[in-house]
Design an enzyme around this catalytic site. Sequence first.
Site, PDB file in Angstrom:
ATOM      1  N   HIS A 126       0.399  -1.458  -0.102  1.00 41.13           N
ATOM      2  CA  HIS A 126      -0.092   0.090  -0.411  1.00 41.13           C
ATOM      3  C   HIS A 126       0.844   1.139   0.141  1.00 41.13           C
ATOM      4  O   HIS A 126       1.671   1.470   0.862  1.00 41.13           O
ATOM      5  CB  HIS A 126      -0.825   0.347   1.617  1.00 41.13           C
ATOM      6  CG  HIS A 126      -1.466  -1.184   1.457  1.00 41.13           C
ATOM      7  ND1 HIS A 126      -2.464  -1.102   2.457  1.00 41.13           N
ATOM      8  CD2 HIS A 126      -2.507  -1.915  -0.210  1.00 41.13           C
ATOM      9  CE1 HIS A 126      -3.152  -2.269   2.205  1.00 41.13           C
ATOM     10  NE2 HIS A 126      -3.066  -3.010   1.611  1.00 41.13           N
ATOM     11  N   TYR A 157      -8.747   6.622   1.773  1.00 40.70           N
ATOM     12  CA  TYR A 157      -9.430   5.997   0.996  1.00 40.70           C
ATOM     13  C   TYR A 157     -11.075   7.228   1.077  1.00 40.70           C
ATOM     14  O   TYR A 157     -10.988   8.043   2.218  1.00 40.70           O
ATOM     15  CB  TYR A 157     -10.594   5.466   1.394  1.00 40.70           C
ATOM     16  CG  TYR A 157      -9.927   3.520   2.014  1.00 40.70           C
ATOM     17  CD1 TYR A 157      -9.374   3.071   1.095  1.00 40.70           C
ATOM     18  CD2 TYR A 157     -10.001   3.020   3.714  1.00 40.70           C
ATOM     19  CE1 TYR A 157      -8.843   1.616   1.394  1.00 40.70           C
ATOM     20  CE2 TYR A 157      -9.233   2.090   3.531  1.00 40.70           C
ATOM     21  CZ  TYR A 157      -8.980   1.521   2.765  1.00 40.70           C
ATOM     22  OH  TYR A 157      -8.463  -0.013   2.879  1.00 40.70           O
ATOM     23  N   HIS A 211     -13.321   1.479  -2.161  1.00 31.39           N
ATOM     24  CA  HIS A 211     -13.606   0.987  -1.374  1.00 31.39           C
ATOM     25  C   HIS A 211     -15.159   2.298  -0.731  1.00 31.39           C
ATOM     26  O   HIS A 211     -15.442   2.179   0.006  1.00 31.39           O
ATOM     27  CB  HIS A 211     -12.871   2.097  -0.105  1.00 31.39           C
ATOM     28  CG  HIS A 211     -12.645   1.083   1.221  1.00 31.39           C
ATOM     29  ND1 HIS A 211     -13.063   1.086   2.307  1.00 31.39           N
ATOM     30  CD2 HIS A 211     -11.485  -0.049   1.831  1.00 31.39           C
ATOM     31  CE1 HIS A 211     -12.607  -0.028   3.531  1.00 31.39           C
ATOM     32  NE2 HIS A 211     -11.363  -0.227   2.551  1.00 31.39           N
ATOM     33  N   GLU A 235     -10.150  -2.024  -6.839  1.00 29.39           N
ATOM     34  CA  GLU A 235     -11.080  -2.950  -6.259  1.00 29.39           C
ATOM     35  C   GLU A 235     -12.061  -1.612  -5.174  1.00 29.39           C
ATOM     36  O   GLU A 235     -12.200  -1.310  -5.293  1.00 29.39           O
ATOM     37  CB  GLU A 235     -10.191  -2.981  -4.943  1.00 29.39           C
ATOM     38  CG  GLU A 235     -10.678  -4.131  -4.013  1.00 29.39           C
ATOM     39  CD  GLU A 235      -9.390  -3.467  -3.067  1.00 29.39           C
ATOM     40  OE1 GLU A 235      -8.114  -3.417  -2.811  1.00 29.39           O
ATOM     41  OE2 GLU A 235      -9.416  -4.532  -1.525  1.00 29.39           O
TER      42      GLU A 235
HETATM   43 MG    MG Z   1      -9.333  -2.671   0.126  1.00 29.06          MG
END
Ligand code: MG
Length: 403
Positions: A126, A157, A211, A235
């Site tokens: 990350h 996020y 997210h 994602e």
């Molecule tokens: Mg995730």
Amino acid sequence: MAVTIKDIYPICTAPEGIPLVIVKVVTSEPGLYGIGCATYTQRWITVANAVTNYMKPLLVGKDVTRIEDIWQMSMVSAYWRNGPVLNNAISGVDEALWDIKGKMANMPVYDLLGGKVREAARVYRHADGRTLEEVGDRVQAFMEDGVQVVRIQHGGYGGNAYQQALESMRPEGACAGAYYDPLGYQLSVTKLFEYIRNRFGFNVELCHDVHEHLDPIEAVRLAKELEPYRLFFYEDSLAPEQIEWFEIMRKQTHTPIAMGELFNNPREITPLIANKLIDFIRCHVSQIGGITPAKKLASFCEAFSVRTAWHGPGDTSPVGHAADIHLDVSSWNFGIQEWAGFKQASLDVFPGCPELKKGYVYPNDKPGLGIDIDEELAKKFPCSEKLPTWTNCRRPDGTLNRP
Ligand code: MG
């Protein structure tokens, strides 16, 4: 004579400040035990209670070798099923039983699952930061360590770098919360990808995690806008409640789609796989009930060319990470493993943690999961009872958003 379950208990510990729940299954054979991950960090007390008050009375005296029967029985014992609390409690026992079976067979769990198809699991790390340069510097540091795939987020996020600007947009009396701006977020993500590709070219693979912050049509638009940057995957662009939108997204974009960390129930997962609407399955292995269902899910995905990318943030315990790695090295259709990394406190509490070297994580070759817990040391890191605040995510007008 059959080896049976003598005791089951939870161990709650937070070596890195994140509450973890580990389940220990003690057997009738002196010295033989197993451990498993039951970590649902936001409701850890409830999971620990379920282990003590329901799993233990249900399973003491059962033959430890009957993993499948124990899993099936645990799943329907409460009649209502497929919720995050009980699935995690079941996972703790399930992974511990695989650990025990490996120790009895003198084999690592990956051998019980069919054996290695690769030596190690490629991971993604990350990188986030408040500025584009900060994100870029982190990407560079990972690349210098040999990491080939990096997830990039601008300000975490929902692009929390926009917090300050948002304060002036809120109505009077708006609730406290983790505010974000859907438009500002989308524009900043596109800029971030442009910056990172200009700086590093295509020498690194990139992911991004939405997210579930966007409305479905915005998630579709962002997936299309990111196409020139060739993502490894995109994602959690939609919430589990909106999975019908994946059909629309699929028809609109060739950006690879990853989904699944919030899934509990197999029926949420199977239509996306069988209809070939996603490319990577991202379930949290303890959240779906442990190694037993994860291995079946991986095999099901293989038939539809969907690859695995098990959820692996800091609230997966090192025991859970070890279970993931055993699945990764023995599943042909493995895609990538998320890797948060361990601090020294975790390495001390959990001897035998899987090891990261140049972008790959290696399981050790000890029998079972190959990882243990120092219960005395674990007590020195008690879990906090504070509720999470980041899940209280809000839009500029104060409306609650999905986290
Ligand atoms: Mg995730």
